[in-house]
Scaffold this motif. Structure first.
Motif: not given
Length: 125
Positions: A80-94
């Protein structure tokens, strides 16, 4: 069969991270794979999923255009390539994997038979 996720970490807003997930064990049949996430104090939510051949994929609306899921068919690995990350992307990813038909159930947590241990993504300034 077990899933091993990696690649989480801390990043500033606008930054990028790549999460990886590998299936190990008796992977005698290919998996549809995906990612869910859970932010602090919130319910777990669907992020993205990809079919076992890597042809069909889906995303949560809030990550469309910023995240890209891909799959290594031979190795049963997903990224999972994640670009332009935002505050709301914070979390535990499963990382998740399932073998059923890749239909509308792909958005449901219950569709996936296998879950990885989770990797933390923190977006902060």
């Amino acid at each position: 069969v077990q899933l091993q996720a990696s690649g989480g970490g801390s990043v500033q807003p606008g930054g990028s991270l790549t999460l990886s997930c590998a299936a190990s064990g008796n992977t005698y049949s290919a998996f549809n794979m995906g990612w869910f996430r859970q932010a602090p104090g919130k319910e777990r939510e669907f992020v993205a999923a990809i079919s076992y051949r890597g042809i069909d994929s889906s995303y949560q609306d809030s990550v469309k255009g910023r995240f890209a899921i891909s799959k290594d068919i031979d190795k049963d690995m997903a990224s999972l390539q994640m670009n332009n990350l935002k505050f709301e992307d914070t979390g535990v990813y499963y990382c998740v994997a399932g073998r059923g038909p890749f239909g509308t159930d792909r958005y449901r947590a219950g569709y996936y038979d296998l879950w990885g241990q989770g990797t933390l993504v923190t977006v902060s300034s």
